[in-house]
Design a protein around this motif. Structure first.
Motif, PDB file in Angstrom:
ATOM      1  N   LYS A 168       0.695  -1.276  -0.008  1.00  0.00           N
ATOM      2  CA  LYS A 168      -0.077   0.246   0.122  1.00  0.00           C
ATOM      3  C   LYS A 168       0.817   1.274   0.092  1.00  0.00           C
ATOM      4  CE  LYS A 168      -4.446  -1.358   2.137  1.00  0.00           C
ATOM      5  NZ  LYS A 168      -5.273  -0.968   3.248  1.00  0.00           N
ATOM      6  N   ALA A 169       0.700   2.184  -0.786  1.00  0.00           N
ATOM      7  CA  ALA A 169       0.922   3.706  -0.955  1.00  0.00           C
ATOM      8  C   ALA A 169       0.530   4.371   0.386  1.00  0.00           C
ATOM      9  CB  ALA A 169       0.865   4.301  -2.161  1.00  0.00           C
ATOM     10  N   THR A 170       1.447   5.297   0.931  1.00  0.00           N
ATOM     11  CA  THR A 170       1.403   6.323   1.763  1.00  0.00           C
ATOM     12  C   THR A 170       0.808   7.690   1.476  1.00  0.00           C
ATOM     13  OG1 THR A 170       2.752   4.908   3.638  1.00  0.00           O
ATOM     14  CG2 THR A 170       2.110   7.147   4.072  1.00  0.00           C
ATOM     15  N   VAL A 171      -0.439   7.987   1.753  1.00  0.00           N
ATOM     16  CA  VAL A 171      -1.058   9.463   1.546  1.00  0.00           C
ATOM     17  C   VAL A 171      -0.822  10.220   2.680  1.00  0.00           C
ATOM     18  CG1 VAL A 171      -2.784  10.743   0.474  1.00  0.00           C
ATOM     19  CG2 VAL A 171      -2.157   8.441  -0.529  1.00  0.00           C
ATOM     20  N   LEU A 172      -0.172  11.482   2.645  1.00  0.00           N
ATOM     21  CA  LEU A 172      -0.267  12.309   3.860  1.00  0.00           C
ATOM     22  C   LEU A 172      -1.267  13.307   3.294  1.00  0.00           C
ATOM     23  CD1 LEU A 172       0.768  13.837   6.389  1.00  0.00           C
ATOM     24  CD2 LEU A 172       2.426  14.742   4.798  1.00  0.00           C
ATOM     25  N   ILE A 230     -15.189  18.629  -2.887  1.00  0.00           N
ATOM     26  CA  ILE A 230     -14.487  17.639  -3.547  1.00  0.00           C
ATOM     27  C   ILE A 230     -15.477  16.716  -4.036  1.00  0.00           C
ATOM     28  CG2 ILE A 230     -12.402  17.646  -2.268  1.00  0.00           C
ATOM     29  CD1 ILE A 230     -13.394  15.035  -1.020  1.00  0.00           C
ATOM     30  N   SER A 231     -15.263  15.971  -5.353  1.00  0.00           N
ATOM     31  CA  SER A 231     -15.909  14.907  -5.745  1.00  0.00           C
ATOM     32  C   SER A 231     -15.335  13.672  -5.652  1.00  0.00           C
ATOM     33  CB  SER A 231     -16.120  15.172  -6.984  1.00  0.00           C
ATOM     34  OG  SER A 231     -16.652  13.929  -7.876  1.00  0.00           O
ATOM     35  N   PRO A 232     -15.524  12.700  -4.551  1.00  0.00           N
ATOM     36  CA  PRO A 232     -14.902  11.610  -4.116  1.00  0.00           C
ATOM     37  C   PRO A 232     -14.343  10.992  -5.276  1.00  0.00           C
ATOM     38  CG  PRO A 232     -16.754  11.907  -2.521  1.00  0.00           C
ATOM     39  CD  PRO A 232     -16.869  12.856  -3.668  1.00  0.00           C
ATOM     40  N   PRO A 233     -15.063  10.540  -6.294  1.00  0.00           N
ATOM     41  CA  PRO A 233     -14.319   9.636  -7.426  1.00  0.00           C
ATOM     42  C   PRO A 233     -13.355  10.376  -8.229  1.00  0.00           C
ATOM     43  CG  PRO A 233     -16.900   9.553  -7.425  1.00  0.00           C
ATOM     44  CD  PRO A 233     -16.566  10.649  -6.644  1.00  0.00           C
ATOM     45  N   ILE A 234     -13.474  11.705  -8.329  1.00  0.00           N
ATOM     46  CA  ILE A 234     -12.414  12.345  -8.990  1.00  0.00           C
ATOM     47  C   ILE A 234     -11.053  12.318  -8.014  1.00  0.00           C
ATOM     48  CG2 ILE A 234     -11.708  14.641  -9.651  1.00  0.00           C
ATOM     49  CD1 ILE A 234     -14.564  15.341 -10.609  1.00  0.00           C
ATOM     50  N   VAL A 235     -11.225  12.603  -6.834  1.00  0.00           N
ATOM     51  CA  VAL A 235     -10.171  12.539  -5.890  1.00  0.00           C
ATOM     52  C   VAL A 235      -9.550  11.314  -5.813  1.00  0.00           C
ATOM     53  CG1 VAL A 235      -9.424  12.731  -3.476  1.00  0.00           C
ATOM     54  CG2 VAL A 235     -10.949  14.215  -4.324  1.00  0.00           C
ATOM     55  N   MET A 236     -10.342  10.336  -5.922  1.00  0.00           N
ATOM     56  CA  MET A 236      -9.729   8.710  -5.909  1.00  0.00           C
ATOM     57  C   MET A 236      -8.873   8.437  -7.069  1.00  0.00           C
ATOM     58  SD  MET A 236     -10.162   7.592  -2.890  1.00  0.00           S
ATOM     59  CE  MET A 236      -9.946   5.871  -3.133  1.00  0.00           C
ATOM     60  N   ALA A 237      -9.472   8.967  -8.316  1.00  0.00           N
ATOM     61  CA  ALA A 237      -8.991   8.662  -9.626  1.00  0.00           C
ATOM     62  C   ALA A 237      -7.494   9.424  -9.729  1.00  0.00           C
ATOM     63  CB  ALA A 237      -9.996   9.234 -10.656  1.00  0.00           C
ATOM     64  N   ARG A 238      -7.474  10.909  -9.245  1.00  0.00           N
ATOM     65  CA  ARG A 238      -6.427  11.594  -9.580  1.00  0.00           C
ATOM     66  C   ARG A 238      -5.395  11.030  -8.629  1.00  0.00           C
ATOM     67  NH1 ARG A 238      -8.358  17.756 -10.684  1.00  0.00           N
ATOM     68  NH2 ARG A 238      -9.448  17.349 -12.571  1.00  0.00           N
ATOM     69  N   LEU A 292      -0.026   8.502  -8.191  1.00  0.00           N
ATOM     70  CA  LEU A 292       0.649   7.424  -7.494  1.00  0.00           C
ATOM     71  C   LEU A 292       1.364   6.541  -8.567  1.00  0.00           C
ATOM     72  CD1 LEU A 292      -1.601   6.625  -4.181  1.00  0.00           C
ATOM     73  CD2 LEU A 292       0.879   7.478  -4.268  1.00  0.00           C
ATOM     74  N   GLY A 293       0.519   6.289  -9.477  1.00  0.00           N
ATOM     75  CA  GLY A 293       1.159   5.141 -10.391  1.00  0.00           C
ATOM     76  C   GLY A 293       2.339   5.742 -11.117  1.00  0.00           C
ATOM     77  N   MET A 294       1.962   7.211 -11.559  1.00  0.00           N
ATOM     78  CA  MET A 294       3.330   7.890 -12.137  1.00  0.00           C
ATOM     79  C   MET A 294       4.447   7.967 -11.256  1.00  0.00           C
ATOM     80  SD  MET A 294       0.908  11.069 -14.076  1.00  0.00           S
ATOM     81  CE  MET A 294       2.200  11.902 -14.544  1.00  0.00           C
ATOM     82  N   LYS A 295       4.168   8.344  -9.861  1.00  0.00           N
ATOM     83  CA  LYS A 295       5.139   8.396  -9.165  1.00  0.00           C
ATOM     84  C   LYS A 295       6.061   7.038  -8.802  1.00  0.00           C
ATOM     85  CE  LYS A 295       7.413   9.900  -5.326  1.00  0.00           C
ATOM     86  NZ  LYS A 295       7.927   8.596  -4.406  1.00  0.00           N
ATOM     87  N   LYS A 296       5.232   5.965  -8.703  1.00  0.00           N
ATOM     88  CA  LYS A 296       5.717   4.550  -8.722  1.00  0.00           C
ATOM     89  C   LYS A 296       6.605   4.249 -10.089  1.00  0.00           C
ATOM     90  CE  LYS A 296       3.995   1.478  -6.626  1.00  0.00           C
ATOM     91  NZ  LYS A 296       2.995   0.365  -5.753  1.00  0.00           N
TER      92      LYS A 296
END
Length: 388
Positions: free
Chosen positions: A10-14, A115-123, A128-132
């Motif tokens: 799992k990735a960590t989000v602050l 916020i729009s939860p689906p938009i937040v989760m998608a972004r 995170l994928g780009m960071k990985k």
């Protein structure tokens, strides 16, 4: 082993926000998919980001007391440890200028409240994928650089050992002792370093070329392997016809190195210098040397450096058939050769380096055992020649 993108860890989000309700909302939204850490101030966010377990991504509010989100982002981007952590601004500030400023400070995205939860989760997922992928490529690049570095060190070591082995092979057939090749290596490097800022030599004596000179210097007498023992091992003076044969060692050396380079199929920097040194180190400044009778600046700089180093060492070194000269007497002979045998500026550099030359000679001095072993070899070789 480098982990490829797509690891199940799992990735960590602050999440950084000064409002407890916002922190609770974002934590509830993210906690099923990510490890969530919370910070209610900019200072707390920076402390977490600088820790030994930094977050993979930061969701950052802008409007906070004491230190706003813009300043937090600016500080993150100025520190090596935190500059690669992606930051997404999550804020009620919706003006174009606000968003533009966020991107200028280095944020990867900008989401406005509510916020729009689906938009937040998608972004979050996208960044995170780009960071990985970024981390994977960065680690892979570092791994490859390390591999190249290790292989380069290995090749360099093999190269150095091969050169010394070839040079030592030539020395075993000569009346000189084995440490001669080490001493001349260091003499040449000392002279080159002394002259590297001289207007006549600065164009050639770069750090790279000085390293190449140091590598190639041991091959200066490699051509002696082609000289018959009856001449090479003769303890007295050469007859004229013997001297003519002895002089061919310069051409033999150059040709042997050229054959090695031809076999490789590419031009190798240190072998080019090795050819110059082997072929021309017996040339003299006034044109009375061999094999071509070159004079002055027509003689390669590499060969002129070797000429000083080689003659000095020959004068001070003890051989099986002679004692070495005192340093002072050898220096006097070098001075007499200024403008005749040697490049005048190189003689001046040599005079400035006298103590360093003495130290090199002492560091690689030949032991009595070396001399005795060489004497036994010489006696045996001469005896075999007499039988023939």
């Amino acid at each position: 082993m480098i982990d490829a993108p797509g690891s199940l860890e799992k990735a960590t989000v602050l999440v950084v926000d000064d409002t407890p309700d916002n922190l609770a909302l974002m934590s509830g939204l993210l906690e099923d998919d990510y490890i969530v850490r919370l910070a209610n101030s900019g200072e707390r966010a920076l402390k977490i980001a600088r820790s030994d377990t930094p977050p993979d991504l930061i969701l950052l509010d802008i409007m906070m007391p004491e230190m706003d989100g813009y300043e937090v982002c600016r500080r993150l981007r100025t520190e090596a440890k935190t500059r690669d952590i992606p930051v997404i601004f999550l804020t009620a500030k919706s003006e174009v200028n606000d968003e533009t400023k966020g991107f200028e400070l280095g944020a990867v995205d900008y989401i406005t409240k509510p916020i729009s939860p689906p938009i937040v989760m998608a972004r979050v997922k996208t960044h995170l994928g780009m960071k990985k992928m970024h981390d994977f490529l960065k680690d892979h690049s570092a791994f490859l650089e390390n591999e190249v570095s290790e292989r380069t060190k290995e090749i360099t070591a093999i190269q150095d050992v091969t050169i010394l082995a070839m040079a030592s092979l030539a020395e075993t057939r000569d009346s000189d002792t084995g440490n001669h090749i080490r001493r001349t290596q260091y003499y040449v490097r000392a002279l080159a370093n002394k002259l590297k800022n001289h207007p006549r030599f600065a164009h050639f004596l770069t750090e790279h070329n000085i390293n190449m000179l140091f590598k190639s210097a041991p091959l200066h007498d490699i051509g002696k392997v082609g000289i018959p023992d009856r001449i090479l091992l003769k303890p007295g003076r050469f007859e004229a016809h013997e001297m003519d044969i002895m002089k061919t060692h310069t051409t033999l050396g150059r040709d042997a190195i050229q054959q090695a380079e031809d076999a490789l199929g590419i031009e190798v920097g240190f072998l080019k210098m090795a050819k110059e040194i082997a072929y021309s180190h017996q040339e003299k400044w006034d044109g009375s040397g061999y094999p071509l009778g070159l004079c002055g600046d027509d003689i390669p700089i590499s060969a002129r450096l070797m000429a000083v180093a080689d003659v000095y060492d020959a004068l001070i070194s003890r051989r099986v058939y002679k004692n070495g000269m005192p340093h002072e007497q050898a220096v006097h002979i070098i001075i007499e050769g200024k403008g005749k045998h040697f490049d005048p500026d190189m003689v001046d550099a040599f005079l400035d380096l006298q103590e360093e030359f003495k130290a090199i000679a002492a560091r690689f001095a030949d032991s009595d055992a070396d001399i005795d072993k060489k004497a036994q070899y010489l006696e045996q070789a001469i005896a075999e020649q007499i039988k023939l």
